[in-house]
Design an enzyme around this catalytic site. Structure first.
Site, PDB file in Angstrom:
ATOM      1  N   VAL A   1      14.079  -4.192  -1.178  1.00  0.00           N
ATOM      2  CA  VAL A   1      14.104  -2.784  -1.598  1.00  0.00           C
ATOM      3  C   VAL A   1      14.102  -1.872  -0.367  1.00  0.00           C
ATOM      4  O   VAL A   1      14.755  -0.832  -0.340  1.00  0.00           O
ATOM      5  CB  VAL A   1      12.877  -2.471  -2.498  1.00  0.00           C
ATOM      6  CG1 VAL A   1      12.794  -0.983  -2.830  1.00  0.00           C
ATOM      7  CG2 VAL A   1      12.932  -3.302  -3.780  1.00  0.00           C
ATOM      8  N   GLY A   2      13.369  -2.265   0.669  1.00  0.00           N
ATOM      9  CA  GLY A   2      13.208  -1.437   1.873  1.00  0.00           C
ATOM     10  C   GLY A   2      14.539  -1.187   2.564  1.00  0.00           C
ATOM     11  O   GLY A   2      15.334  -2.111   2.755  1.00  0.00           O
TER      12      GLY A   2
ATOM     13  N   ALA B   1       0.821  -1.222   0.000  1.00  0.00           N
ATOM     14  CA  ALA B   1       0.000   0.000   0.000  1.00  0.00           C
ATOM     15  C   ALA B   1       0.853   1.269   0.000  1.00  0.00           C
ATOM     16  O   ALA B   1       0.317   2.375   0.020  1.00  0.00           O
ATOM     17  CB  ALA B   1      -0.933   0.008   1.206  1.00  0.00           C
ATOM     18  N   GLY B   2       2.165   1.116  -0.038  1.00  0.00           N
ATOM     19  CA  GLY B   2       3.047   2.285  -0.040  1.00  0.00           C
ATOM     20  C   GLY B   2       3.193   2.867  -1.433  1.00  0.00           C
ATOM     21  O   GLY B   2       2.602   2.372  -2.397  1.00  0.00           O
TER      22      GLY B   2
ATOM     23  N   ASP C   1      20.365   2.859  -8.356  1.00  0.00           N
ATOM     24  CA  ASP C   1      21.632   3.589  -8.398  1.00  0.00           C
ATOM     25  C   ASP C   1      22.321   3.354  -9.749  1.00  0.00           C
ATOM     26  O   ASP C   1      22.858   4.276 -10.359  1.00  0.00           O
ATOM     27  CB  ASP C   1      22.533   3.132  -7.259  1.00  0.00           C
ATOM     28  CG  ASP C   1      21.807   3.161  -5.923  1.00  0.00           C
ATOM     29  OD1 ASP C   1      21.380   4.251  -5.512  1.00  0.00           O
ATOM     30  OD2 ASP C   1      21.634   2.085  -5.306  1.00  0.00           O
TER      31      ASP C   1
ATOM     32  N   ARG D   1      20.513   5.306 -12.365  1.00  0.00           N
ATOM     33  CA  ARG D   1      20.835   6.728 -12.200  1.00  0.00           C
ATOM     34  C   ARG D   1      22.211   7.023 -12.778  1.00  0.00           C
ATOM     35  O   ARG D   1      22.426   8.054 -13.418  1.00  0.00           O
ATOM     36  CB  ARG D   1      20.816   7.085 -10.706  1.00  0.00           C
ATOM     37  CG  ARG D   1      19.420   7.167 -10.120  1.00  0.00           C
ATOM     38  CD  ARG D   1      19.473   7.187  -8.590  1.00  0.00           C
ATOM     39  NE  ARG D   1      18.163   7.482  -8.022  1.00  0.00           N
ATOM     40  CZ  ARG D   1      17.856   7.343  -6.725  1.00  0.00           C
ATOM     41  NH1 ARG D   1      18.766   6.892  -5.869  1.00  0.00           N
ATOM     42  NH2 ARG D   1      16.651   7.649  -6.293  1.00  0.00           N
TER      43      ARG D   1
ATOM     44  N   ARG E   1      20.802   5.237  14.435  1.00  0.00           N
ATOM     45  CA  ARG E   1      20.960   4.119  13.515  1.00  0.00           C
ATOM     46  C   ARG E   1      20.583   2.790  14.162  1.00  0.00           C
ATOM     47  O   ARG E   1      19.952   1.940  13.548  1.00  0.00           O
ATOM     48  CB  ARG E   1      22.390   4.055  12.968  1.00  0.00           C
ATOM     49  CG  ARG E   1      22.506   3.025  11.854  1.00  0.00           C
ATOM     50  CD  ARG E   1      23.840   3.025  11.198  1.00  0.00           C
ATOM     51  NE  ARG E   1      24.862   2.505  12.098  1.00  0.00           N
ATOM     52  CZ  ARG E   1      26.051   2.113  11.702  1.00  0.00           C
ATOM     53  NH1 ARG E   1      26.382   2.210  10.426  1.00  0.00           N
ATOM     54  NH2 ARG E   1      26.934   1.651  12.549  1.00  0.00           N
TER      55      ARG E   1
ATOM     56  N   HIS F   1      23.831   0.297  -0.664  1.00  0.00           N
ATOM     57  CA  HIS F   1      22.852   1.256  -1.192  1.00  0.00           C
ATOM     58  C   HIS F   1      22.709   2.381  -0.171  1.00  0.00           C
ATOM     59  O   HIS F   1      21.812   2.391   0.657  1.00  0.00           O
ATOM     60  CB  HIS F   1      21.500   0.593  -1.445  1.00  0.00           C
ATOM     61  CG  HIS F   1      20.428   1.604  -1.705  1.00  0.00           C
ATOM     62  ND1 HIS F   1      20.403   2.391  -2.826  1.00  0.00           N
ATOM     63  CD2 HIS F   1      19.367   2.004  -0.962  1.00  0.00           C
ATOM     64  CE1 HIS F   1      19.366   3.207  -2.772  1.00  0.00           C
ATOM     65  NE2 HIS F   1      18.723   3.005  -1.639  1.00  0.00           N
TER      66      HIS F   1
ATOM     67  N   GLN G   1      10.030 -12.059   8.418  1.00  0.00           N
ATOM     68  CA  GLN G   1       9.819 -12.304   6.983  1.00  0.00           C
ATOM     69  C   GLN G   1      10.796 -13.359   6.464  1.00  0.00           C
ATOM     70  O   GLN G   1      10.426 -14.221   5.656  1.00  0.00           O
ATOM     71  CB  GLN G   1       9.917 -10.986   6.195  1.00  0.00           C
ATOM     72  CG  GLN G   1       8.743 -10.058   6.544  1.00  0.00           C
ATOM     73  CD  GLN G   1       8.683  -8.796   5.712  1.00  0.00           C
ATOM     74  OE1 GLN G   1       9.520  -8.566   4.841  1.00  0.00           O
ATOM     75  NE2 GLN G   1       7.681  -7.974   5.974  1.00  0.00           N
TER      76      GLN G   1
HETATM   77  P1  NAX Z   1       5.992   4.032   1.957  1.00  0.00           P
HETATM   78  O1  NAX Z   1       6.144   4.501   3.364  1.00  0.00           O
HETATM   79  O2  NAX Z   1       5.157   4.786   1.001  1.00  0.00           O
HETATM   80  O3  NAX Z   1       5.424   2.530   1.980  1.00  0.00           O
HETATM   81  C1  NAX Z   1       5.914   1.549   2.835  1.00  0.00           C
HETATM   82  C2  NAX Z   1       4.789   0.580   3.094  1.00  0.00           C
HETATM   83  O4  NAX Z   1       5.307  -0.513   3.827  1.00  0.00           O
HETATM   84  C3  NAX Z   1       3.651   1.172   3.943  1.00  0.00           C
HETATM   85  O5  NAX Z   1       2.427   0.983   3.265  1.00  0.00           O
HETATM   86  C4  NAX Z   1       3.716   0.381   5.227  1.00  0.00           C
HETATM   87  O6  NAX Z   1       2.452   0.167   5.801  1.00  0.00           O
HETATM   88  C5  NAX Z   1       4.346  -0.930   4.748  1.00  0.00           C
HETATM   89  N1  NAX Z   1       4.946  -1.729   5.807  1.00  0.00           N
HETATM   90  C6  NAX Z   1       5.610  -1.313   6.903  1.00  0.00           C
HETATM   91  N2  NAX Z   1       5.953  -2.353   7.666  1.00  0.00           N
HETATM   92  C7  NAX Z   1       5.531  -3.465   7.023  1.00  0.00           C
HETATM   93  C8  NAX Z   1       5.602  -4.840   7.320  1.00  0.00           C
HETATM   94  N3  NAX Z   1       6.165  -5.285   8.458  1.00  0.00           N
HETATM   95  N4  NAX Z   1       5.054  -5.702   6.455  1.00  0.00           N
HETATM   96  C9  NAX Z   1       4.461  -5.262   5.326  1.00  0.00           C
HETATM   97  N5  NAX Z   1       4.348  -3.964   5.015  1.00  0.00           N
HETATM   98  C10 NAX Z   1       4.895  -3.075   5.836  1.00  0.00           C
HETATM   99  O7  NAX Z   1       7.472   3.835   1.422  1.00  0.00           O
HETATM  100  P2  NAX Z   1       7.976   3.715  -0.095  1.00  0.00           P
HETATM  101  O8  NAX Z   1       8.236   5.048  -0.637  1.00  0.00           O
HETATM  102  O9  NAX Z   1       7.074   2.808  -0.827  1.00  0.00           O
HETATM  103  O10 NAX Z   1       9.408   3.044   0.126  1.00  0.00           O
HETATM  104  C11 NAX Z   1       9.531   1.732   0.618  1.00  0.00           C
HETATM  105  C12 NAX Z   1      10.980   1.449   1.007  1.00  0.00           C
HETATM  106  O11 NAX Z   1      11.839   1.522  -0.132  1.00  0.00           O
HETATM  107  C13 NAX Z   1      11.568   2.437   2.016  1.00  0.00           C
HETATM  108  O12 NAX Z   1      12.278   1.698   3.002  1.00  0.00           O
HETATM  109  C14 NAX Z   1      12.544   3.230   1.185  1.00  0.00           C
HETATM  110  O13 NAX Z   1      13.594   3.783   1.961  1.00  0.00           O
HETATM  111  C15 NAX Z   1      13.019   2.201   0.221  1.00  0.00           C
HETATM  112  N6  NAX Z   1      13.689   2.657  -1.003  1.00  0.00           N
HETATM  113  C16 NAX Z   1      14.722   1.928  -1.476  1.00  0.00           C
HETATM  114  C17 NAX Z   1      15.368   2.232  -2.654  1.00  0.00           C
HETATM  115  C18 NAX Z   1      16.497   1.393  -3.169  1.00  0.00           C
HETATM  116  O14 NAX Z   1      17.080   1.777  -4.178  1.00  0.00           O
HETATM  117  N7  NAX Z   1      16.873   0.252  -2.571  1.00  0.00           N
HETATM  118  C19 NAX Z   1      14.995   3.432  -3.423  1.00  0.00           C
HETATM  119  C20 NAX Z   1      13.615   3.914  -3.133  1.00  0.00           C
HETATM  120  C21 NAX Z   1      13.208   3.864  -1.685  1.00  0.00           C
HETATM  121  O15 NAX Z   1      13.755   4.967  -1.004  1.00  0.00           O
END
Ligand code: NAX
Length: 328
Positions: free
Chosen positions: A129-130, A13-14, A159, A162, A98, A187, A112
């Site tokens: 990704v997170g 949903a994010g 990256d 980019r 941190r 990253h 997970q």
């Molecule tokens: P959002 O905050 O819009 O969405 C995150 C979603 O994850 C929310 O809907 C939340 O309810 C859900 N969530 C939280 N805990 C959870 C769990 N235990 N189980 C299932 N769902 C859970 O973030 P968004 O912009 O979509 O970014 C998601 C992640 O990607 C962030 O951690 C962000 O830092 C990371 N990114 C990583 C990138 C990369 O290159 N590796 C780049 C893009 C982004 O910054």
């Protein structure tokens, strides 16, 4: 017709989820002949929003979309998963140290990893990704002892993309003229985008550009700090580009890299290039038949060595911190 591939997406949903799900359902992740079943994992408070996205997925009438199921329990969400995209994470909020960030994410990626270990399909491929992506991937991997470690990867493809875009602009070429781009390390802001092995139309990129000042003081920081620049401009973090990179990562892993090219993926180190074994660090990799291999035999000069070591040291510190917290 082929049997559907089960794709589990967390954080559905994010904002990245919203950009990602439609591309998966349209066939861009696995190809135009592969039906997909989506399994969405969210926290209970966000399940309703995920249901809204699922309604929109229905409304697209994607011919390849076999169904969408929504869960708030990881064990159910990962049951039978062939591909898992771990997008949901705990972001750093004001005043958070941190250690707090790593601990909060350990609380997500440990269960997970356990759920993947318990019930994912034998061919499971995981992309984290997170953020902090590399260390979250390490935590999940450490809690999935029955899954081969090489199935856990973290995303540096954004990256990588980019870096392709910045180099193409500088050299006045198309991104498709560039090959062998590499992101090394974490990253994070310490990542090292490497132009010394990249090629523009078959010629060495660093030599073609021939501008060490630009490389050190513009190119590297622009790529490494692009996420912050996007937040500054958009008022929100990268979403569509991150989703696009996630699609690229899995597509390349499944379908293979082109002859004479490679990609960047954060994968479990086997000690290559002096990166301590077991760390999940970005490397140049080729892929074939659903398997990746670290590109071997590249010469690393003093400048690159220093940059790689700095980023890898940060990864080792993160690993030590999560070890101390008892998360691995
Ligand atoms: P959002 O905050 O819009 O969405 C995150 C979603 O994850 C929310 O809907 C939340 O309810 C859900 N969530 C939280 N805990 C959870 C769990 N235990 N189980 C299932 N769902 C859970 O973030 P968004 O912009 O979509 O970014 C998601 C992640 O990607 C962030 O951690 C962000 O830092 C990371 N990114 C990583 C990138 C990369 O290159 N590796 C780049 C893009 C982004 O910054």
């Amino acid at each position: 017709a082929r049997t559907p591939v089960s794709v589990t997406v967390t954080g559905a949903a994010g904002q990245i989820g919203y950009a990602l799900l439609f591309r998966i359902a349209s066939g861009q992740l696995l190809g135009a002949d592969t039906p997909v079943r989506l399994r969405l994992l969210e926290i209970p408070q966000a399940v309703k929003a995920a249901e809204g996205t699922a309604m929109e997925l229905d409304d697209c009438a994607f011919p390849l979309l076999d169904g969408v199921d929504i869960f708030d329990d990881p064990t159910q969400a990962f049951a039978g998963a062939n591909v898992a995209l771990l997008v949901g994470a705990r972001p750093r909020t004001k005043g958070m140290e941190r250690g707090d960030l790593l601990e909060a994410n350990g609380g997500i990626f440990k269960p997970q990893g356990e759920a993947i270990n318990a019930g994912a399909a034998d061919d499971i491929k995981v992309l984290v990704v997170g953020n902090p992506a590399n260390t979250n991937a390490l935590i999940a991997q450490q809690h999935a002892p029955d899954v081969p470690a090489e199935r856990f990867t973290a995303m540096t493809r954004l990256d990588h993309n980019r870096a392709l875009a910045q180099l193409a602009k500088k050299a006045g070429v198309s991104v498709s003229d560039i090959k062998k781009m590499t992101i090394w390390g974490n990253h994070s802001a310490t990542q090292y985008p490497d132009l010394f092995h990249a090629e523009i139309a078959g010629k060495n990129a660093a030599e073609t550009v021939n501008d060490q000042d630009w490389l050190e003081n513009t190119f590297i920081p622009t790529v490494a700090k692009r996420g912050a620049a996007i937040i500054e401009a958009r008022g929100a973090s990268s979403a569509a580009s991150a989703a696009s990179a996630a699609v690229d990562h899995v597509h390349t892993w499944v379908n293979g890299t082109a002859e004479g090219d490679w990609t960047s993926m954060a994968v479990v180190s086997d000690g290559s290039y002096g990166v301590p074994e077991g760390l999940i660090s970005s490397f140049p990799v080729t892929t074939k038949d659903g398997k990746w291999e670290i590109v071997q035999g590249l010469d690393i000069d003093g400048f690159s060595r220093g940059r790689i070591d700095a980023s890898v040291n940060e990864l080792a510190e993160e690993r030590d911190a999560v070890r101390k917290l008892g998360l691995i």
